[in-house]
Design an enzyme around this catalytic site. Structure first.
Site, PDB file in Angstrom:
ATOM      1  N   THR A 108       0.834  -1.215   0.000  1.00  0.00           N
ATOM      2  CA  THR A 108       0.000   0.000   0.000  1.00  0.00           C
ATOM      3  C   THR A 108       0.867   1.262   0.000  1.00  0.00           C
ATOM      4  O   THR A 108       0.369   2.357  -0.278  1.00  0.00           O
ATOM      5  CB  THR A 108      -0.892   0.041   1.248  1.00  0.00           C
ATOM      6  N   ASP A 200      21.897   8.853   4.477  1.00  0.00           N
ATOM      7  CA  ASP A 200      20.924   8.224   5.364  1.00  0.00           C
ATOM      8  C   ASP A 200      21.323   8.501   6.810  1.00  0.00           C
ATOM      9  O   ASP A 200      22.344   7.997   7.296  1.00  0.00           O
ATOM     10  CB  ASP A 200      20.883   6.716   5.094  1.00  0.00           C
ATOM     11  N   ASP A 203      21.790   5.370   9.091  1.00  0.00           N
ATOM     12  CA  ASP A 203      23.026   4.633   8.803  1.00  0.00           C
ATOM     13  C   ASP A 203      24.248   5.388   9.296  1.00  0.00           C
ATOM     14  O   ASP A 203      25.189   4.788   9.846  1.00  0.00           O
ATOM     15  CB  ASP A 203      23.165   4.403   7.288  1.00  0.00           C
TER      16      ASP A 203
END
Ligand code: URA
Length: 209
Positions: A108, A200, A203
């Site tokens: 979804t 990120d 990370d």
């Protein structure tokens, strides 16, 4: 309409340059995110109400200002939001910390809550939601939706970098929530990374790359 407060303090801007640099390792990245979060926390708490209290200095009795018993809460969005908690807690150690974890359903594409642990009196608290990278805005929109469903009415969002697209989507969904951020960057790329950004954040904080 919610405000976007870009905190252009020289210390914040200098530290932002350090964490954007791909050669900054996790240890330094974590420390600098913590320092920046403290400085963002300083700005985000600027409108806390004060009351006058009477105290005695070594010289005399006097009236002085004290924070007017406001109950605060921090809600980091897992996982990168964790990097912002300690810096703000150093300023407001009595704040309670709730956690919200979300993932994107691959079919979804809707954010689904997989973890939510909040202070029991969350609806009485003013909350600061922590999400260092406001990219598409999806996680922050969903997390704040969950908090509002639980009865919270006073929320601010603290970020380090936001995209123009994320800000628009966020304020389309929550126009009563002010965003505090160190930089509004140029754009999102095709992979929903903020450009120029810092990569990120999760990370880089936790060394998982
Ligand atoms: N999340 C990140 O950590 N970085 C981005 O650029 C976008 C989302």
């Amino acid at each position: 309409m919610g405000k976007v407060v870009v905190i252009d303090h020289p210390l914040i801007q200098h530290k932002l340059t350090l964490i954007r640099d791909k050669n900054t390792g996790s240890k330094d990245f974590r420390e600098i995110v913590k320092e920046m979060s403290m400085l963002i926390g300083y700005e985000i708490t600027r409108d806390l109400p004060l009351q006058e209290v009477e105290i005695e200095t070594p010289l005399c009795v006097t009236k002085s200002k004290s924070i007017a018993g406001k109950k605060l809460g921090l809600v980091p969005i897992l996982r990168a939001g964790l990097g912002m908690v300690d810096g703000i807690l150093q300023l407001i150690p009595a704040a309670k910390v709730g956690h919200v974890g979300l993932y994107r359903d691959p079919e979804t594409l809707e954010p689904v809550e997989y973890y939510c642990k909040l202070p029991t009196d969350v609806e009485e608290r003013d909350l600061i939601v922590l999400d260092p990278m406001l990219a598409t805005g999806g996680s922050a929109i969903a997390a704040i939706g969950f908090l509002k469903d639980k009865g919270v009415t006073n929320i601010k969002l603290a970020c380090i970098i936001a995209s123009p697209e994320g800000i628009k989507a966020f304020h389309d969904a929550h126009d009563d929530v002010d965003i505090y951020v160190a930089s509004v960057d140029e754009k999102l790329n095709d992979h929903a990374y903020i450009v120029p950004g810092l990569g990120d954040a999760g990370d880089r904080l936790f060394g998982t790359k």
